[in-house]
Design an enzyme around this catalytic site. Structure first.
Site, PDB file in Angstrom:
ATOM      1  NE  ARG A 174       4.397   6.671 -15.253  1.00  0.00           N
ATOM      2  CZ  ARG A 174       4.972   6.884 -16.419  1.00  0.00           C
ATOM      3  NH1 ARG A 174       4.695   7.981 -17.085  1.00  0.00           N
ATOM      4  NH2 ARG A 174       5.838   6.020 -16.891  1.00  0.00           N
ATOM      5  CE  LYS A 233     -10.145   5.791   2.764  1.00  0.00           C
ATOM      6  NZ  LYS A 233     -10.665   4.904   3.827  1.00  0.00           N
ATOM      7  CD  GLU A 245     -20.835   4.546   5.471  1.00  0.00           C
ATOM      8  OE1 GLU A 245     -20.194   5.226   6.297  1.00  0.00           O
ATOM      9  OE2 GLU A 245     -20.468   3.412   5.089  1.00  0.00           O
ATOM     10  CE  LYS A 291     -15.044  10.159   3.212  1.00  0.00           C
ATOM     11  NZ  LYS A 291     -15.505   8.933   2.558  1.00  0.00           N
ATOM     12  CD  GLU A 311      -8.359   5.153   6.489  1.00  0.00           C
ATOM     13  OE1 GLU A 311      -8.759   5.379   5.348  1.00  0.00           O
ATOM     14  OE2 GLU A 311      -8.699   4.183   7.157  1.00  0.00           O
ATOM     15  NE  ARG A 335     -10.167   9.350   4.230  1.00  0.00           N
ATOM     16  CZ  ARG A 335     -10.043   9.690   2.967  1.00  0.00           C
ATOM     17  NH1 ARG A 335      -9.041  10.470   2.610  1.00  0.00           N
ATOM     18  NH2 ARG A 335     -10.887   9.286   2.057  1.00  0.00           N
ATOM     19  CG  ASN A 382     -12.211   3.023   8.385  1.00  0.00           C
ATOM     20  OD1 ASN A 382     -12.769   3.017   7.300  1.00  0.00           O
ATOM     21  ND2 ASN A 382     -10.949   3.365   8.536  1.00  0.00           N
ATOM     22  CG  HIS A 388     -16.834   1.077   7.668  1.00  0.00           C
ATOM     23  ND1 HIS A 388     -17.670   1.918   8.370  1.00  0.00           N
ATOM     24  CD2 HIS A 388     -17.081   1.337   6.351  1.00  0.00           C
ATOM     25  CE1 HIS A 388     -18.373   2.663   7.528  1.00  0.00           C
ATOM     26  NE2 HIS A 388     -18.038   2.337   6.300  1.00  0.00           N
ATOM     27  CG  HIS A 392     -15.020  -3.741   5.313  1.00  0.00           C
ATOM     28  ND1 HIS A 392     -13.924  -2.914   5.396  1.00  0.00           N
ATOM     29  CD2 HIS A 392     -15.927  -3.082   4.557  1.00  0.00           C
ATOM     30  CE1 HIS A 392     -14.175  -1.802   4.736  1.00  0.00           C
ATOM     31  NE2 HIS A 392     -15.381  -1.873   4.218  1.00  0.00           N
ATOM     32  CG  HIS A 403     -20.672  -0.509   2.499  1.00  0.00           C
ATOM     33  ND1 HIS A 403     -19.559  -1.150   3.019  1.00  0.00           N
ATOM     34  CD2 HIS A 403     -20.561   0.790   2.853  1.00  0.00           C
ATOM     35  CE1 HIS A 403     -18.809  -0.276   3.657  1.00  0.00           C
ATOM     36  NE2 HIS A 403     -19.384   0.922   3.580  1.00  0.00           N
TER      37      HIS A 403
END
Lengths: 355, 355
Positions: free
Chosen positions: A120, A142, A184, A226, A236, A240, A244, A247, A251, A264
């Site tokens: 956990r 993330k 980025e 960031k 997000e 936030r 993206n 992206h 993606h 990427h």
């Protein structure tokens, strides 16, 4: 050394940026305390930096174990996660232990997610060794793995205890990956930092030569950008999402070609150009701004044109994106160089630019 | 209706306790909003309450899908988790969706963990239908799955948006499971609430008859006890460990016999008796207090004696417990009825009582 604070109440942490950090003893003592540490790396990075790091940790009296995973986005999955769990159980790690992720974004996401879910949740340290990880994936907590249905679909928010960015590790980064990381960097300028966008274009030659002083400023500025966005919106639900930019298209490119064909950052670069074209078609920016996006991306040596996948395939792939809300794909577009906005793109415009 | 607040800053939520809640329309409107909802239950609970719940949600204009999983602790694993993920992807659920866990502790832990990790976390509602889940597992945000190496070894802290406890669902609970749930009820008295321990013994006949009024008080009091401990220590770095009273022995019993032979509460009951004996041997409590623990557990109809597994096997099993810190097993013991303490137990005492 430049220190960037990521302000997240009781999950706040710092990013330490300098050359030669991995060789510094006692750098980890305060953060690790008496914990046992598992350093997890990949088969590309481990031969270069693992012994250096284990030596620094050992000199500080920290007990370590290490695990080297195969390198590649295709290993960012449940199977590799199980390999990490098994290793931790085998070595009798417990809730007072700590993980260190030594590698790029894949290692950071995988090890971060293992840390988020082992018993956990246990603390972890990020040591990003690629430019992409240093300016992006190591900031913001993330973590996660890919799923047959798409990238990063399974994961958790889990903030690191500290991020250690040793600029020297960029000296061994292949050129293609270095350039992909710059996608980025360009993004931060485009969505919220006009001054940085101009600085970037002005210093591009030195940046492409990996000048250490320029890189310390570049990485710190990206992390500050960031961090301020993440602090305002940890999970997000709002601004936030601007991160993206490029992206949703990116993606789709990665997924459509199969992970690993385009990096990427390359997919994001082409995705940013598509988003700039969409922004122009929507009447948000003029052709000069759209051309500036393309110019800087091309000068960096990144692709400005997306691969041909077919319009329907693109739209289908984008509908799987996490940014979809109640069936509607929200795009991040530009209102100007340095200002982003989130909105849907009408189907006709989308189909026209994807042709 | 009794409302218990679980105070956790921006993750605070309420537990609503009453008879007939599942039949109430508009109960979920405020929490769910415009989200699509996936109700996830098991093959035992679904035939009894799923339609009632879907009907109540539908009357409130909430769009639902439902998934029924096989029932049992042996399904609280990665494979079932993948079934949930696949279902959510198949039905195009996204980050603005919500899960509802309708069932006992296994469903709550599994669905909570799916909610914690699907697209890096979506909100969920707990509707516990067993006494164990109502007084224990639905409070505090622990979610997770079992691993070949032990129970709940993979998981995350993820707080529900609200907990809806409908006491009527206890009418269909098999007696053995009902009694097992009472083990955790007794635990709250022993570790921190002498008055409640006395109230419990005094009202035991009515409690065993499942008197609704007594149950509303009993469940609320357990939730208040757990909520105040969880609020003080969300991620179990301190006092929250007291909730593990009887559990280090209990988990060893469950793991040693193989999951499913003894119910969790039965193992905890026997584990609490072992912990009481250890507390007496350590000179912390006298024989009267130790006998009171055994008397109340026996009167409830729960086991007071642990199965014979062999001393070495017990010690080996306990060394796998998550509560192990740097190789040392910390036990939760009693200083008196109503006060717990955490400390190691010397090997000789441990071996003597496990014989």
């Amino acid at each position: 050394m430049t220190t960037v604070n990521v302000d997240l109440a009781n999950r706040s942490y710092t990013i330490e940026i300098a050359s030669g950090l991995l060789r510094r003893h006692n750098l980890f003592s305060d953060t690790v305390g008496k914990r046992r540490v598992a350093v997890i790396s990949n088969s590309t990075v481990a031969p270069l930096y693992l012994n250096q790091l284990l030596n620094s940790l050992g000199q500080s009296g920290i007990a370590t174990e290490s695990l080297v995973l195969p390198d590649g986005e295709q290993y960012k999955n449940q199977t590799t996660l199980e390999t990490i769990y098994d290793f931790l159980f085998e070595k009798k790690f417990d809730r007072k232990s700590m993980l260190i992720a030594l590698g790029g974004g894949v290692i950071g996401d995988l090890v971060g997610y293992a840390a988020a879910t082992f018993m956990r949740g246990i603390p972890f340290i990020q040591i990003p060794t690629t430019l992409l990880a240093q300016v992006d994936s190591s900031v913001g907590g993330k973590t996660g793995i890919n799923h047959a249905r798409g990238k990063n679909l399974i994961g958790a928010f889990h903030q690191p205890a500290v991020v250690i960015t040793d600029i020297e590790t960029l000296n061994t980064l292949p050129k293609r990956e270095y350039l992909a990381g710059l996608a980025e960097v360009i993004k931060y300028g485009l969505i919220g930092d006009t001054e940085f966008f101009d600085w970037y274009e002005h210093n591009l030659t030195g940046i492409l030569n990996r000048d250490a002083q320029l890189l310390e400023h570049l990485i710190a500025r990206c992390c500050q950008n960031k961090a301020s966005i993440v602090s305002a919106d940890e999970t997000e639900s709002g601004v936030r999402a601007y991160l993206n930019f490029g992206h949703t298209f990116g993606h789709a490119i990665e997924l459509g070609l199969g992970y690993g064909h385009w990096l990427h950052g390359e997919a994001v670069a082409a995705g940013m150009c598509l988003a700039a074209i969409a922004s122009e078609r929507m009447g948000l920016i003029n052709s000069t701004a759209r051309a500036a996006v393309e110019r800087v991306i091309a000068a960096t040596g990144l692709p400005t044109e997306a691969p041909v996948l077919g319009v329907d395939r693109y739209i289908d792939l984008m509908s799987l994106d996490k940014k979809v809300e109640r069936g509607e794909v929200k795009f991040i577009l530009l209102k100007e160089i340095g200002e982003a906005v989130s909105m849907p793109v009408p189907s006709e415009i989308l189909r026209a630019i994807l042709k």
